[in-house]
Design a protein around this motif. Sequence first.
Motif, PDB file in Angstrom:
ATOM      1  N   ALA A   1      -4.679  -4.202  -2.690  1.00 48.95           N
ATOM      2  CA  ALA A   1      -5.918  -4.991  -2.693  1.00 48.95           C
ATOM      3  C   ALA A   1      -5.674  -6.362  -3.305  1.00 48.95           C
ATOM      4  N   SER A   2      -4.901  -6.416  -4.382  1.00 47.93           N
ATOM      5  CA  SER A   2      -4.574  -7.697  -5.006  1.00 47.93           C
ATOM      6  C   SER A   2      -3.805  -8.583  -4.036  1.00 47.93           C
TER       7      SER A   2
ATOM      8  N   GLU B   1      -4.247  -7.018  -9.891  1.00 49.48           N
ATOM      9  CA  GLU B   1      -3.002  -7.356 -10.561  1.00 49.48           C
ATOM     10  C   GLU B   1      -2.594  -8.778 -10.200  1.00 49.48           C
ATOM     11  N   SER B   2      -2.036  -9.497 -11.167  1.00 50.97           N
ATOM     12  CA  SER B   2      -1.745 -10.916 -10.955  1.00 50.97           C
ATOM     13  C   SER B   2      -0.487 -11.177 -10.121  1.00 50.97           C
ATOM     14  N   ILE B   3       0.573 -10.421 -10.313  1.00 52.52           N
ATOM     15  CA  ILE B   3       1.821 -10.685  -9.584  1.00 52.52           C
ATOM     16  C   ILE B   3       1.650 -10.454  -8.073  1.00 52.52           C
ATOM     17  N   PRO B   4       1.059  -9.350  -7.615  1.00 52.12           N
ATOM     18  CA  PRO B   4       0.847  -9.200  -6.171  1.00 52.12           C
ATOM     19  C   PRO B   4      -0.079 -10.281  -5.603  1.00 52.12           C
ATOM     20  N   MET B   5      -1.016 -10.740  -6.426  1.00 55.02           N
ATOM     21  CA  MET B   5      -1.892 -11.815  -5.959  1.00 55.02           C
ATOM     22  C   MET B   5      -1.090 -13.099  -5.761  1.00 55.02           C
ATOM     23  N   LEU B   6      -0.175 -13.365  -6.667  1.00 54.67           N
ATOM     24  CA  LEU B   6       0.661 -14.559  -6.555  1.00 54.67           C
ATOM     25  C   LEU B   6       1.570 -14.472  -5.330  1.00 54.67           C
TER      26      LEU B   6
ATOM     27  N   TYR C   1       0.826  -1.210   0.000  1.00 52.83           N
ATOM     28  CA  TYR C   1       0.000   0.000   0.000  1.00 52.83           C
ATOM     29  C   TYR C   1       0.861   1.260   0.000  1.00 52.83           C
ATOM     30  N   VAL C   2       1.929   1.253   0.824  1.00 53.96           N
ATOM     31  CA  VAL C   2       2.792   2.428   0.936  1.00 53.96           C
ATOM     32  C   VAL C   2       3.674   2.583  -0.308  1.00 53.96           C
TER      33      VAL C   2
END
Length: 150
Positions: free
Chosen positions: A55-56, A122-127, A46-47
Amino acid sequence: MFQALRHPQGDPKVLAAQSKEEYLKLKRKLQFLTLCIGGIGLVSAYVSYTPETAASFGIRLLGSLIYVHMLRKSVDSMADGAKGLTKGSIGQPRLLVPVALVMVFNRWNEILVPEFGYMHLESIPMLVGFFTCKIATFIQAIEVAIAPTR
């Protein structure tokens, strides 16, 4: 010396109670470490990046916590012997957690973003968020390897 390691000394009931207590501590610590590492990652995302990235990451962190909980239940069911082993291995619903999260990601970005204007995931932060449980497991393995034997 090796026979002493294979056959621990003491009352089997006491040793079983100690092992169970140690296992319960290990489960709680894994959940706590996953939550702490994920929380640090969520705040950092977030920062350092955008709210969408955070959020992801947060959505996959929740998936990671659900995965760890389901993994604990699966391992606990193995304590029931052959019946529990069969029950724990059939279906493996915890393997559906990453699949469900990918489906949510796809549907979210394909349907909700264009039609309702929600934020893009976004897919990378979700992974990375999902694999926080693996980081916690790795930290616990290092602690066990470094800890002095009793």
